[in-house]
Design an enzyme around this catalytic site. Structure first.
Site: not given
Ligand code: P70
Length: 472
Positions: A85, A137-138, A228, A271, A395, A462
């Site tokens: 943990y 960005f969303t 980011d 990514k 998009r 979306f």
């Protein structure tokens, strides 16, 4: 009579072909269901590709997020999970990898990117604050808004033009940023939100010169700069290819230098980092580390796992190292460029220059007869699925959502369909099939009339909105 000699794609484009720096050890069968089945599936999904069952998809280009193939080394790492943990050894491996490759001092692990966005937004943004950034960005913008802030776009104008060939369309317009600072005052700006290879602009990179100048401007006003870093390794490849003085530098060295101009970063490791789940927030300032490593225990998990299993952290630590290798990045972006070159040769309108993770089809140019409130990009994505079971992502106006102040649709200049290429998953032959499908849909462009939205969820619509075809 001499027959024309068959040429490889590399020969046709006047250079040597590239090839992947790996071979395939395990395969996963895929198949295309028939036309009647595809018609049933897309209707049942409300013409929203997010609502399709993956079983009904042939080539899945919905996203490059969490869809990479892991290497044998990463799978071996999965067996070395220390599932304690607290204080798992895999956490310390991950921390060392981030420190080593990105150069930040402190690490807070999260389950994925939006977990890190939540932590940084909640830690730094106060009601009424303004967060300037290089295109929204969303999920990033939503977390900034939920924390009481307002996102202001300060990307260069060229980013909004799908045909403009600027080599660094992700750059911040420093004049626009300075105007915002002067208008609202530096005290109202907790940080500048900078993204590597700007997703919504078509995967467009930021130059090293731009981040250097941005650092100076931020220092002048005492404003922090957070990155980011989700596709920062891909951004580094464009710097290596296009920016003077970087041709001889490695991707790893470029990433480290770029990050050195920022105060920290959030990451969707799904990514660049070649894992199926994971994320992190890293920083140099101790106050943010204190705040975020306390909040993480409320929302994600203890500060030494943040929602990941030990084995996930191990695969991620190894993935970071693999992601920053030059030969990996050459083949990764090489595959995207290959698809882009085919479509360009066939006269199909896409965003130029081709970005790092995807080809973006210009739905406004493909369907000029479909008004934006009939959702041209949503329509195009549905048509592509109907033609060949290929799944892409809208998009455009659906992704942009509604303006919280007026309640109207936000109409973005770019109305795009993203063909996102997972890393190390598909072959060049898959790319050929995709190109042929896009061409077939393009040739039929006058037969479609758009969609109407019949169900609209409140957040990030979306993902779950439903549509129905409109008649002419
Ligand atoms: C995509 C994914 C995620 C993402 C990103 C950038 C530049 C943060 C995140 C959040 C998944 C996605 C997300 C929203 C809409 C559609 C798809 N992008 N920053 O496919 O990270 O997903 O791990 O929470 O691209 O582009 P995470």
């Amino acid at each position: 009579m001499t027959q024309p000699v068959p040429m490889t794609m590399g020969q046709q484009f006047g250079r040597r072909s590239w090839a992947e720096p790996w071979k395939i050890k395990m395969v996963e069968p895929i198949k295309m269901i028939d036309r009647a089945g595809r018609e049933r599936a897309i209707a049942a999904a409300g013409y929203n590709t997010f609502l399709l069952r993956s079983e009904d998809v042939y080539i899945d280009l919905l996203t490059d997020s969490g869809t990479s193939a892991m290497s044998d080394r990463q799978w071996a790492g999965m067996m070395l999970g220390d599932e304690a943990y607290a204080g798992s050894r895999n956490f310390y491996h991950l921390e060392a990898a981030v420190q080593n490759y990105y150069g930040y001092k402190y690490l807070v692990p999260t389950h994925q990117g939006r977990g890190a966005e939540h932590l940084i937004s909640r830690s730094l943004i106060k009601e009424g604050d303004v967060i300037p950034g290089n295109m929204y960005f969303t999920t990033t913008r939503l977390h900034q808004e939920l924390a009481g802030g307002r996102f202001v776009d300060v990307i260069i104008d060229e980013a909004h033009d799908p045909t403009n060939m600027h080599p660094f369309k992700g750059n911040v317009d420093l004049g626009k940023l300075e105007d915002v600072i002067q208008r609202v005052g530096a005290a109202k700006i907790p940080y500048v939100s900078l993204a590597g290879t700007v997703n919504m602009a078509g995967g467009q990179p930021v130059s090293m010169a731009n981040v250097q100048a941005l650092r100076e401007l931020c220092d002048r006003y005492g404003i922090r700069l957070y990155l980011d870093a989700t596709r920062m390794a891909e951004n580094a490849w464009f710097i290596q290819q296009r920016e003077e003085g970087y041709a001889g530098k490695s991707i790893a060295a470029i990433v480290k230098e770029f990050c050195s101009y920022t105060d920290g970063a959030w990451m969707s490791a799904k990514k660049d980092h070649l894992v199926n789940i994971g994320g992190w927030l890293a920083m140099n300032h101790e106050d943010l580390f204190e705040a975020a490593s306390n909040l993480v225990v409320v929302y994600e998990g203890l500060h030494t796992y943040g929602g990941m299993a030990g084995r996930d952290m191990e695969a991620l630590a190894i993935g970071i190292e693999e992601a920053l290798q030059d030969d990996h990045m050459n083949s990764r972006i090489g595959q995207v460029l290959y698809l882009g070159e085919l479509l360009t040769d066939w006269g199909i309108p896409i965003v130029h220059p081709v970005g790092g993770h995807a080809i973006f089809l210009d739905a406004k140019a493909i369907y000029p007869h479909v008004p934006q409130d009939r959702f041209p990009a949503q329509t195009l994505a549905a048509q592509l699925y109907l033609d060949s079971g290929i799944r892409a992502m809208e998009r455009g106006v659906v992704s942009a959502g509604r303006d919280p102040a007026t309640g109207d649709h936000r109409y973005p200049k770019l109305e795009l369909v993203r063909l996102t290429i997972p890393r190390r998953v598909y072959t060049q032959a898959h790319m050929d099939v995709v190109a042929e499908a896009v061409k077939a849909v393009y040739d039929e462009r006058n037969r479609v009339h758009g969609l109407e939205m019949v169900h609209e969820p409140k957040y990030l619509r979306f993902f779950q909105a439903r549509f129905a075809p409109v008649q002419p």
